[in-house]
Write a protein that holds these residues in place. Structure first.
Motif, PDB file in Angstrom:
ATOM      1  N   UNK A 281      27.921  42.111  33.646  1.00  0.00           N
ATOM      2  CA  UNK A 281      29.067  41.756  32.827  1.00  0.00           C
ATOM      3  C   UNK A 281      29.681  40.452  33.296  1.00  0.00           C
ATOM      4  N   UNK A 282      30.709  40.008  32.598  1.00  0.00           N
ATOM      5  CA  UNK A 282      31.396  38.797  33.030  1.00  0.00           C
ATOM      6  C   UNK A 282      32.485  39.169  34.036  1.00  0.00           C
ATOM      7  N   UNK A 283      33.340  38.219  34.374  1.00  0.00           N
ATOM      8  CA  UNK A 283      34.348  38.449  35.411  1.00  0.00           C
ATOM      9  C   UNK A 283      35.337  39.550  35.032  1.00  0.00           C
ATOM     10  N   UNK A 284      35.464  39.833  33.752  1.00  0.00           N
ATOM     11  CA  UNK A 284      36.382  40.881  33.310  1.00  0.00           C
ATOM     12  C   UNK A 284      35.755  42.268  33.386  1.00  0.00           C
ATOM     13  N   UNK A 285      34.473  42.322  33.692  1.00  0.00           N
ATOM     14  CA  UNK A 285      33.783  43.618  33.778  1.00  0.00           C
ATOM     15  C   UNK A 285      33.059  43.732  35.124  1.00  0.00           C
ATOM     16  N   UNK A 286      33.819  43.806  36.213  1.00  0.00           N
ATOM     17  CA  UNK A 286      33.201  43.813  37.545  1.00  0.00           C
ATOM     18  C   UNK A 286      32.414  45.083  37.845  1.00  0.00           C
ATOM     19  N   UNK A 287      32.614  46.119  37.061  1.00  0.00           N
ATOM     20  CA  UNK A 287      31.907  47.381  37.316  1.00  0.00           C
ATOM     21  C   UNK A 287      30.614  47.491  36.518  1.00  0.00           C
ATOM     22  N   UNK A 288      30.306  46.448  35.746  1.00  0.00           N
ATOM     23  CA  UNK A 288      29.022  46.394  35.041  1.00  0.00           C
ATOM     24  C   UNK A 288      27.993  45.817  35.999  1.00  0.00           C
ATOM     25  N   UNK A 289      27.376  46.694  36.801  1.00  0.00           N
ATOM     26  CA  UNK A 289      26.414  46.278  37.814  1.00  0.00           C
ATOM     27  C   UNK A 289      25.160  47.127  37.730  1.00  0.00           C
TER      28      UNK A 289
END
Length: 470
Positions: A281-289
């Motif tokens: 994800x982008x910086x707004x979705x840090x939990x998309x890993x």
């Protein structure tokens, strides 16, 4: 998948205590299943015959299409892979307003292939009530017309008709016992639920704990969203029923059951037509890993095959379709929209699921031989930095890519990086996240390195790899 705005769940209860559907006749396997959705917004989409061969290789037995692609349906013939086909939203008007059109659709997309291709269901539209409400009056007529056409072909027992809904049709979903359908939708929803009850069809729901977590951080723990084991004091407790919930998905499923019960519908089962977790994800979705996506989908698969049901219905485990098979790299931003797949379009794994011991589902598992290689499209400087880390702090064995050694040629940074990445990946036991290197590496089941390896040699210091390999 609908935009994340359609998954906003209104939570009025904030004091948690942490504080298979049989649809294809006699040949259908018993018990719940895990399937995959196949989206097609992929730049280099494999040929349909290759997709089907890949499904067989991965031991995937259930798929859901967003249309009724004739090439895929033809290629699925004789494979025993069960498929749900779909009526796109832009076809609802024609089918919902004409029995003749509906009958023609069934002849063209079902009768022409069944039973050689095991079509088990038809999903009519996609999240119509929350994305194109103007088409809502057409939804039930379309479902009824398609069902009547199946009756005429004597296929209504084998093929079920339903429509997928976004989670946001349910308000106040926590605790589940207080959940209810959005009152503005009930006039449309109730007749649909009565149709599902009469035809013994499932309620299709697209349920994403990822969005529940993202929109309620601080209320919903990450471990509960990811199906991770939680201690009793972190279980979510419904104060009205005293049912204990260890994961968000079960709570979402039970909120659907309670919502149906409020409308006196108690004999319709929930089929999860979409669920998953983005790997980037982008910086707004840090939990998309990758780690979180691996954890969610691996635990989801185990949960389904454990046959443990939900706290409200332990006797009924919902089948699920993972969103999705391939990363749809042509999807519009945000970044996460293009990163829900288990595999890249070239069929290499985005990450390795950890589902050993649950049967034959998915060859994409730690039991198979897998390798870590450098991805295409990155400049030498970026790869060199990752290579230096692998051979230095990462303590990969890089001795054989030094001048004069067996794996020095071809002498280019991508080849040397692949060797070092794979050395590190194998040394770390193929653990989640060990094949990433800031996004420049990927897992593959095909060994790209032809030179002999000797990972048991002593590790070499960083200085050996710090010189350019160009």
């Amino acid at each position: 998948m609908a935009n994340s705005n359609n998954f906003i769940l209104l939570i009025s209860f904030l004091s948690f205590s942490f504080l298979s559907i049989s649809t294809s006749g006699e040949t259908e396997q018993k018990g719940p299943f895990v399937g995959v959705n196949i989206g097609t917004d992929v730049e280099n989409m494999p040929a349909t015959s290759d997709i089907v061969s890949f499904l067989q290789l991965q031991k995937i037995t259930h798929v859901r299409l967003y249309d009724a692609n004739p090439d895929i349906l033809k290629s699925l013939s004789g494979t025993k892979i069960r498929v749900i086909i779909s009526v796109p939203n832009n076809q609802l008007l024609a089918i919902g307003s004409s029995n003749t059109t509906a009958a023609s659709w069934i002849q063209r997309n079902v009768v022409a292939y069944y039973p050689q291709t095991l079509i088990t269901g038809i999903s009519v539209g996609d999240e119509v009530l929350t994305t194109v409400y103007s088409s809502a009056p057409l939804l039930l007529p379309a479902m009824e017309s398609l069902y009547n056409a199946l009756v005429s072909s004597n296929l209504h027992q084998q093929i079920k008709v339903s429509t997928p809904h976004a989670a946001s049709i349910i308000l106040d979903p926590f605790p589940p016992s207080q959940a209810f359908f959005n009152q503005t939708l009930v006039d449309v929803l109730l007749p649909i639920l009565q149709f599902l009850s009469k035809t013994e069809s499932p309620l299709m729901m697209n349920l994403y704990p990822y969005y529940v977590f993202m929109q309620n951080k601080g209320v919903v723990p990450l471990d509960n969203a990811l199906f991770k084991p939680v201690t009793p004091n972190k279980e979510m407790v419904d104060p009205n029923t005293l049912l204990h919930y260890t994961n968000v998905l079960d709570a979402m499923i039970d909120s659907a059951y309670f919502s149906m019960k409020n409308l006196n519908v108690t004999d319709v089962v929930v089929l999860v037509t979409e669920t998953g977790w983005p790997s980037k994800g982008d910086s707004k979705e840090p939990y998309a890993t990758k780690d979180n996506a691996d954890t969610y989908n691996s635990n989801l698969i185990k949960h389904v095959f454990d046959h443990s049901g939900t706290p409200l219905h332990p006797e009924a485990t919902s089948s699920v379709f993972i969103y999705e098979l391939f990363n749809e790299d042509l999807r519009s931003p945000p970044v996460s929209e293009a990163n829900w797949g288990l595999f890249y379009g070239n069929t290499t794994a985005v990450y390795l699921l950890h589902v050993s011991g649950i049967g034959t589902f998915l060859a994409n598992d730690t039991t198979n031989q897998t390798y870590c290689i450098a991805m295409d499209g990155f400049d030498s400087k970026t790869l060199q930095a990752a290579l230096d880390w692998a051979c230095g702090p990462g303590r990969a064995n890089c001795s054989e890519i030094q001048p004069g050694e067996s794996c020095y040629k071809p002498n280019n940074v991508k080849n040397h990086a692949s060797y070092a990445f794979d050395s590190y990946y194998q040394k770390e036991g193929k653990s989640p996240g060990s094949c990433d290197f800031k996004g420049v590496a990927m897992i593959t089941t095909t060994d790209p390195i032809t030179c002999p390896r000797n990972y048991m040699q002593s590790h070499v210091p960083a200085t050996i790899c710090s010189q350019p390999h160009l």
